[in-house]
Design a protein around this motif. Structure first.
Motif, PDB file in Angstrom:
ATOM      1  N   PHE A 233       0.863  -1.181   0.000  1.00 32.18           N
ATOM      2  CA  PHE A 233       0.000   0.000   0.000  1.00 32.18           C
ATOM      3  C   PHE A 233       0.898   1.229   0.000  1.00 32.18           C
ATOM      4  O   PHE A 233       2.071   1.157   0.400  1.00 32.18           O
ATOM      5  CB  PHE A 233      -0.914   0.005   1.236  1.00 32.18           C
ATOM      6  N   PRO A 234       0.396   2.382  -0.451  1.00 31.13           N
ATOM      7  CA  PRO A 234       1.228   3.590  -0.481  1.00 31.13           C
ATOM      8  C   PRO A 234       1.681   3.977   0.922  1.00 31.13           C
ATOM      9  O   PRO A 234       0.885   3.917   1.870  1.00 31.13           O
ATOM     10  CB  PRO A 234       0.283   4.656  -1.064  1.00 31.13           C
ATOM     11  N   PRO A 235       2.944   4.370   1.077  1.00 33.81           N
ATOM     12  CA  PRO A 235       3.461   4.718   2.406  1.00 33.81           C
ATOM     13  C   PRO A 235       2.649   5.799   3.112  1.00 33.81           C
ATOM     14  O   PRO A 235       2.516   5.787   4.329  1.00 33.81           O
ATOM     15  CB  PRO A 235       4.888   5.199   2.123  1.00 33.81           C
ATOM     16  N   ASP A 236       2.119   6.747   2.337  1.00 30.60           N
ATOM     17  CA  ASP A 236       1.335   7.836   2.917  1.00 30.60           C
ATOM     18  C   ASP A 236      -0.153   7.666   2.629  1.00 30.60           C
ATOM     19  O   ASP A 236      -0.923   8.632   2.629  1.00 30.60           O
ATOM     20  CB  ASP A 236       1.817   9.184   2.380  1.00 30.60           C
ATOM     21  N   GLY A 237      -0.568   6.428   2.407  1.00 26.34           N
ATOM     22  CA  GLY A 237      -1.940   6.182   1.977  1.00 26.34           C
ATOM     23  C   GLY A 237      -2.981   6.218   3.084  1.00 26.34           C
ATOM     24  O   GLY A 237      -4.183   6.332   2.807  1.00 26.34           O
ATOM     25  N   PHE A 238      -2.544   6.104   4.342  1.00 27.18           N
ATOM     26  CA  PHE A 238      -3.491   6.052   5.454  1.00 27.18           C
ATOM     27  C   PHE A 238      -3.063   6.998   6.573  1.00 27.18           C
ATOM     28  O   PHE A 238      -1.877   7.253   6.763  1.00 27.18           O
ATOM     29  CB  PHE A 238      -3.596   4.622   6.005  1.00 27.18           C
ATOM     30  N   GLU A 239      -4.059   7.489   7.303  1.00 21.69           N
ATOM     31  CA  GLU A 239      -3.800   8.360   8.442  1.00 21.69           C
ATOM     32  C   GLU A 239      -4.631   7.915   9.640  1.00 21.69           C
ATOM     33  O   GLU A 239      -5.668   7.255   9.492  1.00 21.69           O
ATOM     34  CB  GLU A 239      -4.123   9.815   8.092  1.00 21.69           C
ATOM     35  N   ALA A 257      -8.162   6.246   4.572  1.00 24.74           N
ATOM     36  CA  ALA A 257      -7.461   6.410   3.301  1.00 24.74           C
ATOM     37  C   ALA A 257      -7.374   7.887   2.943  1.00 24.74           C
ATOM     38  O   ALA A 257      -8.383   8.603   2.958  1.00 24.74           O
ATOM     39  CB  ALA A 257      -8.181   5.649   2.194  1.00 24.74           C
ATOM     40  N   THR A 258      -6.174   8.355   2.633  1.00 21.47           N
ATOM     41  CA  THR A 258      -5.978   9.769   2.306  1.00 21.47           C
ATOM     42  C   THR A 258      -6.390  10.081   0.872  1.00 21.47           C
ATOM     43  O   THR A 258      -6.545  11.245   0.513  1.00 21.47           O
ATOM     44  CB  THR A 258      -4.508  10.160   2.499  1.00 21.47           C
ATOM     45  N   ARG A 259      -6.575   9.027   0.084  1.00 18.09           N
ATOM     46  CA  ARG A 259      -7.008   9.173  -1.313  1.00 18.09           C
ATOM     47  C   ARG A 259      -7.501   7.821  -1.789  1.00 18.09           C
ATOM     48  O   ARG A 259      -7.383   6.817  -1.079  1.00 18.09           O
ATOM     49  CB  ARG A 259      -5.845   9.646  -2.191  1.00 18.09           C
ATOM     50  N   ALA A 260      -8.074   7.757  -2.973  1.00 16.73           N
ATOM     51  CA  ALA A 260      -8.477   6.471  -3.541  1.00 16.73           C
ATOM     52  C   ALA A 260      -7.230   5.621  -3.765  1.00 16.73           C
ATOM     53  O   ALA A 260      -6.239   6.093  -4.336  1.00 16.73           O
ATOM     54  CB  ALA A 260      -9.221   6.687  -4.855  1.00 16.73           C
ATOM     55  N   LEU A 261      -7.277   4.364  -3.309  1.00 18.80           N
ATOM     56  CA  LEU A 261      -6.088   3.504  -3.399  1.00 18.80           C
ATOM     57  C   LEU A 261      -6.481   2.040  -3.296  1.00 18.80           C
ATOM     58  O   LEU A 261      -7.635   1.699  -3.014  1.00 18.80           O
ATOM     59  CB  LEU A 261      -5.082   3.871  -2.299  1.00 18.80           C
ATOM     60  N   GLU A 262      -5.482   1.173  -3.515  1.00 17.75           N
ATOM     61  CA  GLU A 262      -5.657  -0.260  -3.315  1.00 17.75           C
ATOM     62  C   GLU A 262      -4.674  -0.753  -2.257  1.00 17.75           C
ATOM     63  O   GLU A 262      -3.531  -0.309  -2.204  1.00 17.75           O
ATOM     64  CB  GLU A 262      -5.401  -1.025  -4.620  1.00 17.75           C
ATOM     65  N   LEU A 263      -5.157  -1.654  -1.422  1.00 26.01           N
ATOM     66  CA  LEU A 263      -4.308  -2.343  -0.457  1.00 26.01           C
ATOM     67  C   LEU A 263      -4.266  -3.801  -0.894  1.00 26.01           C
ATOM     68  O   LEU A 263      -5.301  -4.466  -0.960  1.00 26.01           O
ATOM     69  CB  LEU A 263      -4.882  -2.202   0.953  1.00 26.01           C
ATOM     70  N   ARG A 264      -3.073  -4.293  -1.218  1.00 28.10           N
ATOM     71  CA  ARG A 264      -2.922  -5.659  -1.725  1.00 28.10           C
ATOM     72  C   ARG A 264      -2.343  -6.570  -0.649  1.00 28.10           C
ATOM     73  O   ARG A 264      -1.354  -6.237   0.000  1.00 28.10           O
ATOM     74  CB  ARG A 264      -2.001  -5.677  -2.952  1.00 28.10           C
ATOM     75  N   VAL A 265      -2.988  -7.717  -0.478  1.00 25.14           N
ATOM     76  CA  VAL A 265      -2.536  -8.718   0.495  1.00 25.14           C
ATOM     77  C   VAL A 265      -2.698 -10.097  -0.120  1.00 25.14           C
ATOM     78  O   VAL A 265      -3.797 -10.472  -0.540  1.00 25.14           O
ATOM     79  CB  VAL A 265      -3.357  -8.667   1.805  1.00 25.14           C
ATOM     80  N   GLY A 266      -1.603 -10.851  -0.181  1.00 26.71           N
ATOM     81  CA  GLY A 266      -1.672 -12.226  -0.645  1.00 26.71           C
ATOM     82  C   GLY A 266      -2.341 -12.409  -1.992  1.00 26.71           C
ATOM     83  O   GLY A 266      -3.113 -13.342  -2.198  1.00 26.71           O
ATOM     84  N   GLY A 267      -2.063 -11.513  -2.928  1.00 28.30           N
ATOM     85  CA  GLY A 267      -2.635 -11.634  -4.261  1.00 28.30           C
ATOM     86  C   GLY A 267      -4.016 -11.037  -4.418  1.00 28.30           C
ATOM     87  O   GLY A 267      -4.554 -10.988  -5.537  1.00 28.30           O
ATOM     88  N   GLU A 268      -4.630 -10.596  -3.348  1.00 23.31           N
ATOM     89  CA  GLU A 268      -5.944  -9.952  -3.406  1.00 23.31           C
ATOM     90  C   GLU A 268      -5.775  -8.443  -3.287  1.00 23.31           C
ATOM     91  O   GLU A 268      -4.931  -7.948  -2.538  1.00 23.31           O
ATOM     92  CB  GLU A 268      -6.840 -10.445  -2.269  1.00 23.31           C
ATOM     93  N   ALA A 269      -6.605  -7.717  -4.045  1.00 23.34           N
ATOM     94  CA  ALA A 269      -6.574  -6.254  -4.007  1.00 23.34           C
ATOM     95  C   ALA A 269      -7.894  -5.741  -3.425  1.00 23.34           C
ATOM     96  O   ALA A 269      -8.976  -6.192  -3.819  1.00 23.34           O
ATOM     97  CB  ALA A 269      -6.363  -5.688  -5.405  1.00 23.34           C
ATOM     98  N   TYR A 270      -7.784  -4.816  -2.474  1.00 27.36           N
ATOM     99  CA  TYR A 270      -8.964  -4.255  -1.822  1.00 27.36           C
ATOM    100  C   TYR A 270      -8.967  -2.748  -2.042  1.00 27.36           C
ATOM    101  O   TYR A 270      -8.011  -2.051  -1.676  1.00 27.36           O
ATOM    102  CB  TYR A 270      -8.953  -4.574  -0.328  1.00 27.36           C
ATOM    103  N   ALA A 271     -10.035  -2.251  -2.652  1.00 24.45           N
ATOM    104  CA  ALA A 271     -10.129  -0.830  -2.992  1.00 24.45           C
ATOM    105  C   ALA A 271     -10.634  -0.019  -1.806  1.00 24.45           C
ATOM    106  O   ALA A 271     -11.542  -0.444  -1.085  1.00 24.45           O
ATOM    107  CB  ALA A 271     -11.061  -0.649  -4.178  1.00 24.45           C
TER     108      ALA A 271
END
Length: 324
Positions: A233-239, A257-271
């Motif tokens: 996930f982006p280093p500055d993606g969450f606060e 989430a500081t902006r629209a982004l994806e958090l990826r874990v174990g091959g799955e992407a969560y918007a």
């Protein structure tokens, strides 16, 4: 001569597999939410100890002052001969005040905590300061089935649950824990700390400290996911976000989430859309009467209560009814 620290159990409920499964489930649900128990890896446990020393964080110093002032009275409720079980034991600081008030030859201490390295290091320090004390640490999630060592003959089992940690549970989870505790402490009792309902400004400051330690503690959950599960996930993606929800009488902590982004874990992407949160913790605030009623439904009888002059915090003694 037997060493003081003599009984250890391997970690079995907070491994990477369980963390991964719970994180996937948390990110898939709406709204997104995960148990706060995953805060407490080694780094998270260290950060929490720093939180406890912050000027804004009143619960630790208020509860400690209560135990320090009334330790002898609290210990008197235990009776002679006790197996003292501390749930969510952490750094083992407050329990020292109780141990100083109990005859050393009449107590066996069983600290239970999910963070193995942190717990065992704390036990080693305790053993050095309390030579001859029987210490049997258990690395486990105390909210799930676990096996305590047998209660010594002639002793009764007493639980110690400080830190207002019961507030992190939903009402349903609090009821389940109290029922579990009432069952395994049957014929003994539970000494428990609860944070009381108070003004919102005091609560807000306690969970939004100026030094940013609580923010780092909250964000560590995602950094743990990166370290242990390869999360991306982006280093500055969450606060950090913490606020009081008066409808539920609780502080809520979220990662926003500081902006629209994806958090990826174990091959799955969560918007995440901008502003969407992962709910990481809540801390319910109680009245004494309300909590005693909750405990009574779970199998306890109310006993003595100790509160500070501000009415911010309370330590309650609850008698566990004998098992049938």
């Amino acid at each position: 001569m037997k060493p003081a620290v003599e009984w250890r159990q391997p970690l079995c409920s907070a491994d990477n597999e369980a963390f991964a499964a719970d994180l996937h489930a948390a990110l898939a649900r709406v709204p997104k939410a995960i148990s706060p128990k995953y805060f407490y890896d080694e780094a998270g446990s260290r950060l929490f100890e720093q939180i406890c020393e912050l000027p804004e964080y009143y619960p630790t110093r208020t509860e400690r002052a209560l135990i320090e002032a009334h330790a002898a009275d609290m210990a008197e409720q235990f009776g002679p001969g006790v197996q003292l079980v501390e749930y969510g034991a952490g750094a083992l600081r407050k329990v020292r005040l109780l141990l100083d008030a109990i005859p050393r030859d009449g107590v066996q201490f069983v600290p239970v905590d999910i963070s193995g390295p942190h717990l065992l290091a704390a036990c080693d320090a305790l053993a050095a300061d309390y030579p001859g004390l029987s210490i049997q640490p258990l690395v486990a999630d105390f909210t799930r089935p676990h096996t305590l060592p047998p209660c010594p003959e002639g002793s009764r089992r007493v639980g110690f649950f400080p830190g207002s940690s019961i507030g992190n549970f939903t009402p349903t989870e609090a009821d389940a824990f109290l029922r579990l505790a009432a069952s395994e402490l049957a014929g003994g009792g539970l000494l428990i700390g609860i944070d009381l309902v108070k003004d919102e400004a005091t609560l807000h400051a306690a969970y939004n400290d100026a030094a940013g330690v609580t923010a780092a503690f909250n964000l560590n959950l995602l950094h743990r996911a990166r370290r242990e599960l390869g999360a991306d996930f982006p280093p500055d993606g969450f606060e950090h976000l913490a606020f009081y929800n008066p409808a539920y009488r609780r502080i809520e902590m979220h990662l926003r989430a500081t902006r629209a982004l994806e958090l990826r874990v174990g091959g799955e992407a969560y918007a995440f859309h901008e502003g969407e949160t992962l709910h990481t913790e809540h801390s319910h605030k109680y009245t004494v009467a309300g909590f005693q009623a909750l405990a009574a439904r779970a199998g306890f009888s109310p006993g003595k209560v100790w509160t500070d002059a501000n009415g911010w915090f309370a330590v309650l003694w609850l008698e566990a009814r004998p098992g049938e």
